[in-house]
Design a protein around this motif. Structure first.
Motif, PDB file in Angstrom:
ATOM      1  N   GLY A 522       0.902  -1.205  -0.014  1.00 44.08           N
ATOM      2  CA  GLY A 522       0.007  -0.057   0.017  1.00 44.08           C
ATOM      3  C   GLY A 522       0.744   1.235  -0.163  1.00 44.08           C
ATOM      4  O   GLY A 522       1.911   1.237  -0.464  1.00 44.08           O
ATOM      5  N   TYR A 523       0.140   2.329   0.361  1.00 44.12           N
ATOM      6  CA  TYR A 523       0.728   3.634   0.392  1.00 44.12           C
ATOM      7  C   TYR A 523       1.128   4.224   1.813  1.00 44.12           C
ATOM      8  O   TYR A 523       0.711   3.496   2.865  1.00 44.12           O
ATOM      9  N   GLY A 524       2.117   5.157   2.115  1.00 40.47           N
ATOM     10  CA  GLY A 524       2.499   5.679   3.144  1.00 40.47           C
ATOM     11  C   GLY A 524       3.476   4.954   4.175  1.00 40.47           C
ATOM     12  O   GLY A 524       3.486   5.219   5.142  1.00 40.47           O
ATOM     13  N   LYS A 525       3.895   3.694   3.487  1.00 34.55           N
ATOM     14  CA  LYS A 525       4.875   2.978   4.235  1.00 34.55           C
ATOM     15  C   LYS A 525       6.080   3.362   4.047  1.00 34.55           C
ATOM     16  O   LYS A 525       6.745   3.943   3.028  1.00 34.55           O
ATOM     17  N   ASP A 526       7.189   2.642   4.837  1.00 35.11           N
ATOM     18  CA  ASP A 526       8.711   2.845   4.577  1.00 35.11           C
ATOM     19  C   ASP A 526       8.981   2.075   3.339  1.00 35.11           C
ATOM     20  O   ASP A 526       8.896   0.841   3.483  1.00 35.11           O
TER      21      ASP A 526
END
Length: 670
Positions: A522-526
């Motif tokens: 997904g989005y917004g992860k490291d």
């Protein structure tokens, strides 16, 4: 303080050298010597116009005497700011040539004689005793170095001598209402001075408020005796009521769940006929005319980029340059308008003479303009032309044809040296070597990982899918890691590519759902963590290659470059490929320089060991530049790394390889 000085012949024979420290002497005799590294990584590759060369904490500067084939080199610690090095090199060159020109000339002549092979064993033996021949040079060098060091020391003392500054006296603030007091924050102030300044400010504010009130522009608050600020324009206007956002409706009624499901293309779903969505358009994903070829070993190789389809392809490079360098012939009608830019310049260079800088300057200026027209970055064009000039100054030529051949050969040789890769561009060999390496009994085979980096919008995801298609054709199982967790639609874009590639299969026909898979969180992860999980997942599920897609970022954005360096240092990919456009020109130098430097600096700081830089390039939109392929020269010159692939279209087969000879031919084409 200097570490090492040497005078060498271009053939590799050291005529004279001196090391000033024991460490420098030991280092100079090893293969890791900065002088040896200079010859391998700068001089052989044609990078002879760099200001200085840096290696392992040392800075190296050099100069040439081309007619005697000599190289003068000075090495010192990079942390030192030695201002006299360039002056020392120039003085060394003049003095050495002045006193030993005849000796060196006879030595060079012996090297080029017919019996060169027979005399090579005695060059450094009894025939040529350099320590005796240049015995006087030690005395001259000591005097020269001492004078320059004393001069530098005097200059340094004069710069460090403190300047006398006038003492500033404090003047009380004026009571004039039209002036504003200034506060000197550099000088200490006592309480009495501060109170006096505050009182002066209050009195001025009361005076200004009184004048505004007299004009009707101010107002007072009843019972306080203090002036208040005048009303702003916004206070006199009626305030607008904020409207609540109204939901947009596509039609008279809100969409139902079935309507939303029909518009959802984010997942692979079978249609009513049982055929997957998009399968009817598979032919548009593969261009049969651009498919690669199979070798006898069954390997799938992408095609070489063919310059012959360009509109000017009928002109051979040598013929074009010869035509441009042909002297003016006043008897030929119309020849003045048809000859190239170099012809009128070389017409003045006929006859036997020793070439000087003034002779070559107009030729090099015309050559620089030609390279810039081919989309070579201006700085790179200047350095290439300076390198060609340095190789020709002092050479003796006779007749126009000799000059023609000398310049053409020097330019072609310089371009070939720059573009020739130092490392192997055979990715298949690298992948198979790692996958077939023997492992210990308690170890698992790690997949081969490739990270794609670059600025925004250059086509990283699209060309990553082209590389994936090429790997699938060669029988590898590929895992694509969606590490672009910032751009909206980045994961969905890769999901569509994986769906298409899984349906295309080997040879563009056989189903290969087991050969490619998408790993996403997904989005917004490291991004570094996702890449690490993807590599571990590929290891546990027997995937051969992991292709890591990263978010685009500008080269000046330090936080994003640190995040990219973290991904590199944590996961240690086998290849870091920079994806750039063929249209960028001068911007390519800035992009590549800062990307490579940031990766090396930040990955070294955040991880253990030496920092990682860019290992190769993939140039996109190659089909849009015709023969203006100067970006390839600029990118290779900056990093010294090869161009592995070029992208040239919108289908998965639009991937090409570059041949150095073809690129040189395109750059030299008139």
């Amino acid at each position: 303080m200097l570490d090492h000085c040497s005078i060498s012949h271009k053939g590799g024979i050291v005529l004279w050298s001196r090391s000033f420290t024991p460490d420098a002497a030991q280092l100079a005799s090893s293969s890791a010597s900065p002088v040896n590294s200079l010859i391998r990584e700068a001089l052989i590759e044609g990078r002879t116009t760099e200001e200085k060369y840096e290696k392992d904490g040392y800075a190296v500067k050099w100069t040439f005497v081309n007619d005697l084939e000599l190289i003068f080199v000075v090495a010192y610690q990079r942390i030192l700011q030695l201002t006299y090095v360039e002056e020392l090199l120039d003085a060394m060159k003049r003095l050495f040539v002045q006193y030993f020109e005849s000796t060196v000339a006879s030595f060079v002549a012996s090297l080029h004689s017919v019996n060169n092979a027979a005399k090579s064993t005695t060059v450094q033996g009894t025939t040529w005793d350099f320590s005796k021949a240049f015995e006087r040079w030690d005395i001259l060098f000591d005097k020269l170095l001492k004078s320059l060091e004393e001069k530098a020391a005097q200059d340094r003392k004069s710069r460090l001598r403190p300047a006398v500054r006038p003492v500033e006296t404090y003047s009380p603030p004026s009571e004039d209402s039209d002036t504003v007091p200034t506060v000197d924050t550099d000088t200490p102030q006592d309480e009495e001075q501060i109170a006096r300044r505050v009182q002066a400010l209050q009195s001025r504010l009361r005076g200004r408020g009184g004048r505004r009130a007299g004009r009707g522009g101010g107002r007072t608050v009843s019972g306080t005796g203090k002036d208040s600020a005048p009303e702003s324009d916004s206070d006199t206007q009626p305030k607008r009521k904020s409207k609540a956002k109204v939901q947009r409706k596509w039609g008279d009624e809100a969409p139902t769940e079935s309507d939303m499901a029909s518009l959802d293309f984010s997942t692979d779903k079978p249609s009513a006929s049982g055929v997957e969505i998009g399968s009817h358009d598979l032919q548009s994903l593969v261009d049969q005319s651009s498919l690669g070829t199979r070798t006898q070993d069954g390997l799938y190789e992408v095609k070489d980029w063919d310059f012959s389809k360009d509109k000017n392809a009928d002109d051979d490079a040598d013929d074009a340059i010869a035509r441009a360098l042909r002297p003016l012939n006043a008897k030929t009608k119309g020849s003045e308008g048809s000859l190239g830019a170099f012809s009128s310049i070389f017409a003045r260079l006929t006859g036997s003479k020793v070439l000087t800088e003034s002779d070559l300057k107009p030729v090099l200026d015309a050559m620089k303009q030609h390279l810039m027209k081919k989309n070579v970055a201006m700085d790179i064009a200047e350095k290439v032309c300076e390198g060609v000039g340095e190789g020709l100054v002092g050479k003796k030529v006779g007749g126009f044809q000799t000059i023609n051949n000398a310049v053409r050969t020097a330019l072609s040789t310089s371009l070939t040296r720059i573009l020739t890769p130092k490392t192997s561009t055979d990715l298949l060999l690298s992948i198979r070597t790692k996958l077939s390496a023997p492992l210990a009994s308690n170890q698992q085979r790690m997949p081969y990982s490739i990270t794609f980096v670059g600025v925004n919008g250059v086509g990283k995801s699209t060309n990553l899918s082209k590389v994936c298609f090429w790997l699938i054709q060669n029988g590898f199982r590929v895992l694509i890691a969606a590490c672009d967790t910032f751009r909206s639609g980045a994961v969905e874009q890769l999901r569509v590519h994986v769906r298409n590639l899984s349906m295309l299969g080997v040879n563009g026909a056989t189903d290969s759902k087991g050969r490619v898979e998408l790993f996403e969180r997904g989005y917004g992860k490291d991004a570094a963590g996702i890449a690490r999980e993807a590599i571990n997942y590929a290891r546990d599920n027997d995937y051969d290659v992991v292709l890591i897609d990263t978010a685009g970022r500008m080269q000046d954005n330090e936080p994003l470059m640190r995040a990219l360096a973290k991904l590199v240092s944590v996961n240690s990919p086998d290849k870091i490929i920079f994806v750039g456009e063929a249209l960028v020109g001068n911007e390519a130098v800035d992009q590549l320089t800062k990307f490579d430097r940031a990766l090396r600096d930040f990955s070294s700081a955040s991880g253990s060991g030496k920092g990682r830089g860019i290992d190769g390039m993939l140039v996109t939109k190659w089909d849009t530049v015709d023969d203006k392929v100067g970006a390839a020269l600029s990118m290779t010159y900056v990093t010294g790394q090869p161009i592995i692939f070029v992208g040239c279209g919108q289908t998965y087969t639009d991937l090409r390889q570059l041949r150095v000879a073809n690129v040189v031919q395109a750059i030299l084409k008139d």
